[in-house]
Design an enzyme around this catalytic site. Structure first.
Site, short mmCIF file in Angstrom:
data_model
loop_
_atom_site.label_atom_id
_atom_site.label_comp_id
_atom_site.label_asym_id
_atom_site.label_seq_id
_atom_site.Cartn_x
_atom_site.Cartn_y
_atom_site.Cartn_z
CE LYS A 71 2.97 -2.51 40.97
NZ LYS A 71 2.03 -3.31 41.56
CB THR A 73 0.76 1.77 49.70
OG1 THR A 73 -0.49 1.10 49.71
CG2 THR A 73 0.94 2.54 50.99
NE ARG A 94 -1.86 -0.59 36.80
CZ ARG A 94 -1.83 -1.88 37.12
NH1 ARG A 94 -2.27 -2.79 36.28
NH2 ARG A 94 -1.39 -2.26 38.30
CE LYS A 105 -3.97 -5.97 42.55
NZ LYS A 105 -4.41 -4.58 42.72
CB ALA A 273 0.86 -6.07 34.74
CG PHE A 301 0.64 -8.26 38.77
CD1 PHE A 301 0.04 -8.42 40.01
CD2 PHE A 301 -0.16 -8.34 37.64
CE1 PHE A 301 -1.32 -8.68 40.13
CE2 PHE A 301 -1.53 -8.59 37.76
CZ PHE A 301 -2.10 -8.76 39.00
CG PHE A 381 4.72 -5.02 57.70
CD1 PHE A 381 3.34 -5.12 57.83
CD2 PHE A 381 5.26 -4.89 56.43
CE1 PHE A 381 2.52 -5.10 56.71
CE2 PHE A 381 4.45 -4.87 55.30
CZ PHE A 381 3.07 -4.97 55.45
CD1 TRP A 409 -0.95 0.81 54.46
CD2 TRP A 409 -0.91 1.18 56.67
NE1 TRP A 409 -2.16 0.40 54.97
CE2 TRP A 409 -2.17 0.62 56.32
CE3 TRP A 409 -0.68 1.50 58.00
CZ2 TRP A 409 -3.17 0.37 57.26
CZ3 TRP A 409 -1.68 1.25 58.95
CH2 TRP A 409 -2.91 0.69 58.57
#
Length: 556
Positions: A71, A73, A94, A105, A273, A301, A381, A409
């Site tokens: 998210k 990224t 954030r 994480k 969140a 999230f 991907f 990415w």
């Protein structure tokens, strides 16, 4: 393949004053923290506050999976792409918490060629905002215990203290502690608790306040305990507000750094969140709206948590009206929701995608309940197949959503041009009819039930006795018309993290409720969600190091 930290460390950063110059921000508008990061001054806000707002785009996601969704990224890559197609865009994010950085994480600077830099600074101490919040939180705790030690003039019931200490670290042994042990001069013995800094009410207050005056008013309303008559005792009663505000006077100013493609990124505040309201600061978002054509922001999230709180808490408190929402997913994550094991996600499996896409479907429906147009994007991907892409594209378009593949990415802004064009198309052709999910006049129990049924898909809510008592008391104290902030696990739409996809025939269990009067919402604790996480058996901290030249390795 290079790691995120290698890509970030090899990047050629521009001095922050050069990054911001194209957006009308001068060196006099900033308070510099070295060459590459700065805080934006109140003088800048006063100069731009009457400008018309740009468009506001929220980036959210399906429920997170071990496969990753990306998210942040996407938020960064989309912003880079919007600038590539001629739009002035700023991303507002954030700040990361140290707890996840050293836990499971990792950080929150994006990934690949869609990152914000300096990556290590942002993920670690940054400009000291979290330290200031932690200090203000613990100053209030110290003044509370000192007041009790010095005679307890306010008649505080030591069995009914609700203010907790905090630390920005995953440290499970601090969840339940005993303080005041030792001699009489060492304080009154009582049970105490710690929360992680991102769950502190002061974090929420910092992210929702508009200026110093508003900050102080909110700090003063913080309820720290109840007295022998059951009446609230506040930070203002303890005469702690001025000193707390002094610790926070710089922390309330938004931070500005840069993306890898040298566009401004406002990074400020960081409530989780799953246990807090999950959005960056109102000040940063509003500043981004005044400085750009399009402000891109994210909420933590899945859309069941961060996006719901963005719509029902942040937008309502700040008068914001989102113009579009981007929902992020991956083929692998949809397969995981379809029952595929983590080590088998790379194999083509259209049937699993069809089974797991119900999670995405529910999040689309949730955002539509707020009346905001949607763009769905997939982080691409190499293991994905065209057949899987086309099925997901058709699925989304049949539900009135634009769809775009994202390769941000690997390719940075260039990999997000398709997404950027779809976002611009949505902004130009679809009108947002944003509205909150529930009216503030609705009873607290009904608000909780509305979220559980409408957003989570639950059949209903089970309120445990402690929750019933708390709801009755909070309503009697006049907090019944506040919005609610649901503390729920992030992995499932339900309160059971193991129920993937789109669970049915379940109830949400509410075990307790408390008010964050300064932040302006009621926190609802569901399931077994923790406000102080713990470290895993092999934390990320095992792999983080610094070499003789001061270069950090292993951070992600």
């Amino acid at each position: 393949m290079k790691t995120d930290i290698q890509i970030a460390q090899e990047a050629q950063m521009m001095p922050i004053r050069e990054v911001t110059a194209g957006f009308g921000i001068t060196e006099d508008d900033m308070e510099l923290y070295g060459k590459y990061k700065a805080k934006l001054s109140d003088e800048l806000w006063n100069r731009i506050k009457d400008r018309p707002d740009g468009k506001l785009v929220l980036v959210t996601a399906i429920n997170p999976t071990p496969a990753g969704e990306g998210k942040t990224t996407i938020s960064i890559g989309l912003t880079q792409a919007l600038n590539k197609i001629g739009k002035k865009a700023i991303v507002a994010l954030r700040e990361p918490s140290l707890g996840p950085c050293f836990g499971v994480k990792g950080g929150a600077a994006g990934g690949g060629y869609s990152q914000v830099v300096p990556m290590e600074d942002m993920n670690l101490h940054f400009t000291g905002d979290f330290h200031a919040i932690t200090s203000a939180n613990n100053l209030l705790a110290a003044m509370l215990d000192n007041h009790i030690q010095q005679g307890n003039e306010l008649r505080i019931d030591t069995r009914n203290i609700v203010w907790k200490r905090c630390i920005d670290m995953n440290d499970r042994v601090l969840r339940n502690v005993v303080v005041g042990l030792g001699a009489k001069a060492d304080g009154v013995v009582r049970e105490d608790h710690f929360v992680i800094t991102v769950a502190s009410e002061i974090m929420a207050i910092l992210c929702l306040c508009s200026n110093i005056r508003d900050l102080k008013e909110r700090l003063g309303k913080i309820i720290v305990a109840y007295n022998m008559d059951g009446e609230p005792v506040t930070a203002a009663d303890l005469k702690a507000v001025g000193a707390m505000a002094a610790l926070l006077k710089d922390a309330i100013k938004p931070n500005v750094i840069q993306t890898l493609e040298h566009t401004p990124a406002l990074v400020h505040g960081g409530p989780f969140a799953n246990i807090a309201h999950g959005c960056n600061s109102v000040k940063a978002t509003k500043m981004a709206l005044k400085l750009s054509d399009i402000a891109v922001t994210e909420a933590g999230f899945g859309a069941d948590l961060g996006a719901e709180k963005f719509m029902d808490i942040k937008c309502r408190a700040a008068g914001l009206k989102p113009d579009a929402v981007v929902i992020v997913a991956t083929v692998k994550a949809l397969k995981y929701n379809g029952g595929v094991k983590k080590d088998e996600l790379a194999a083509p499996n259209l049937e699993a995608v069809k089974k797991g896409i119900v999670n995405l479907e529910k999040h689309i429906e949730n955002i539509q309940k707020f009346g905001v147009p949607i763009v769905v994007t997939l982080n691409s991907f190499l293991t994905d197949t065209e057949e899987e892409y086309e099925y997901i594209r058709s699925f989304c378009e049949e539900r009135g959503c634009e769809f775009a593949l994202s390769k941000v990415w690997a390719d940075g802004g260039d990999g997000g041009v398709e997404l950027a064009n779809k976002v611009v198309k949505t902004l130009e052709t679809k009108k947002s009819e944003y509205h909150p999910l529930y009216p503030l006049e609705m009873a607290l129990k009904d608000k909780i039930t509305t979220i559980a049924k409408e957003i989570y898909g639950a059949d209903g809510v089970v309120f445990q006795p402690a929750a019933n008592r708390a709801l009755k008391k909070l309503t009697e104290l006049g907090f019944g018309e506040l919005p609610v902030c649901m503390a729920k696990n992030q992995y499932s739409l339900s309160d059971d993290a193991k129920k993937l996809g789109r669970p049915e025939n379940f109830k949400i269990t509410v075990r307790d409720v408390y008010v964050s009067a300064g932040a302006g919402f009621v926190v609802v604790l569901t399931g077994d969600v923790m406000t102080m996480p713990g470290l895993p058996k092999a934390p990320a901290a095992f792999n983080i190091d610094v070499d003789d030249d001061g270069h950090i390795t292993g951070l992600f």
